[in-house]
Design an enzyme around this catalytic site. Sequence first.
Site, PDB file in Angstrom:
ATOM      1  CG  ASP A  63      -1.928   1.110   1.243  1.00 14.79           C
ATOM      2  OD1 ASP A  63      -1.910   1.945   0.311  1.00 14.79           O
ATOM      3  OD2 ASP A  63      -2.750   1.150   2.175  1.00 14.79           O
TER       4      ASP A  63
ATOM      5  CG  ASP B  40      -3.516   3.816  -3.290  1.00 16.51           C
ATOM      6  OD1 ASP B  40      -4.421   2.989  -3.565  1.00 16.51           O
ATOM      7  OD2 ASP B  40      -3.615   4.643  -2.358  1.00 16.51           O
ATOM      8  CD  GLU B  41      -5.145  -0.243  -0.817  1.00 20.96           C
ATOM      9  OE1 GLU B  41      -5.317  -1.408  -0.373  1.00 20.96           O
ATOM     10  OE2 GLU B  41      -5.927   0.692  -0.595  1.00 20.96           O
TER      11      GLU B  41
END
Length: 404
Positions: free
Chosen positions: A9, A105-106
Site C-alpha cells: 500500500d 495505489d495498492e
Amino acid sequence: MDRIILHCDLNSFYASVELRSRPDLRDVPTAVCGDPTSRHGIILAKNEPAKKYGVQTAETIWQARRKCPGLVLLPPHHALYRQVSKQVNAIYEQYTDLVEPFGIDESWLDVTNTLHLFGGDAKALADHLRARMKQELGLTLSVGVSFNKVFAKLGSDYKKPDATTVISRENWRELVWPLPVGALLYVGGAAQKLLAQFGVRTIGDLAACKRDALETLMGKMGVQLHDYANGLDTDPVRSRYQPEQVKSVGNGTTFPRNLTTAEQVRGGIAILADSVATRLRHSGLYAGGVQVTVRDPQFHDRSRQTQLSAPTHLIRELTEAAMDLTHQLWRPPAPVRALTVTAIHLVPQEDAYEQVDLFTAGAAPRKEKQEKLEAAMDRLRGKYGTGVISYGAAHPEKEEDPLP
C-alpha cells in the site's frame, strides 16, 4: 503449504507523487483536492503533517481548512498517478507474475512459488520492496505479509507509514481479533452499525458469532465475513492480465445544482442509463436487474434494486426501471445532489433470453425497433464521438435542464 501473500500500500499516494517535485512542502501540511470552486472540492490525499491536524480523505475543503488554516492545496494530476502506478506494478512483477492491483495505489502479490528466488524470507522481501520503492520512485510503502489476502491487507494497514507487518499462523489471533470490526475488508459503515446492534464491535466478536446467525442477518456477506474473521479467506491473487468477470456496470454523477423536479431527475436518470446501456452493449452483456442510489445534499444515500422481467441493454428499458425505483426513494421537491444507476445480475448475450407469450408478443416489434435505433446510435458515436447524438429522454424539452 500456506500461501505467502504481500499487500503493498503506497502511503498518501497522490500527495507523495506531488511532493516529489515539491520537496519544500514535505514538512508543510499539504493536501491534493478537487476543484475548490466546484461541488467536487474534497480532499483526495494528504501528507503526514496534514494528518496530524486531523485532515481526512473525502472531507470537504472547508472542513479541512477549519482544522488546518495553513493547509496547502494542490490540484490532482490523474494521468501522472496512473503512470506511476504502472511503474510500481512493473516492479512488483519482477518478483511474481501474480500481482493483483486493488485500486491505483495498492496491490496484492502472491510470492508462494517465487520467494525462494529472493532469499526465502517474506519479511526481508517486503523490507527490500519498501527500500527499493523509496530509492527508485521516491515513494514510501506499507506492506502486510500473511497467508491470505484479507490478513495481508490488515497488515499493511496495521502500521503506517513505511512499515512491514507480518500476520502469521502463530500471531494472527493476537493481532487481528482485537481490531475494530470496521478494519476488516468489506465491512463498511452500514455493516458496522448493523453488527454493533448485536454487540459485535471487534473482529474477534465477529469470529465468535454463529455462522448461521450471520447468514440470517446479512446473507452470503455474513458468511464471507465470518470466514475472513476466522482466517479462512481462500480468494486467489489474480494477475492483472487475467480478465475479471464483470459483476455490475454503473455510472453516477454529482449535479452542479440540486435537482428538485421529476423532469430534472428523469433527465439525469436517462443520461446515466444511456451511459450504462452503451457500456453493456460494448461488452456484450445484458442486465438482469437495476439498482438506483439517490444522494441528498447531506450526503445521505438511499438505494433500491429490482429484478427485470427480461434481461436488457436498452436505454429506454433501463431508464423506466430506474425511474420506478427512484419514485420509491424520492418525492419532489426534495433536493437530489447525486444519482447512480447500476446494471446488476449481468448475463452474456448468448444467455440473455425473453419468454414471449400471448401477452408480450406484441411488444417484440417495438423492442426490435429500439435495438436497431440504439445500435445505430452506437455506430454514429463510434464514428463521430459520443456527443454526436443523445437519447431523447436525456434532454427533456423543458425549462428545467437536468444539467444546467
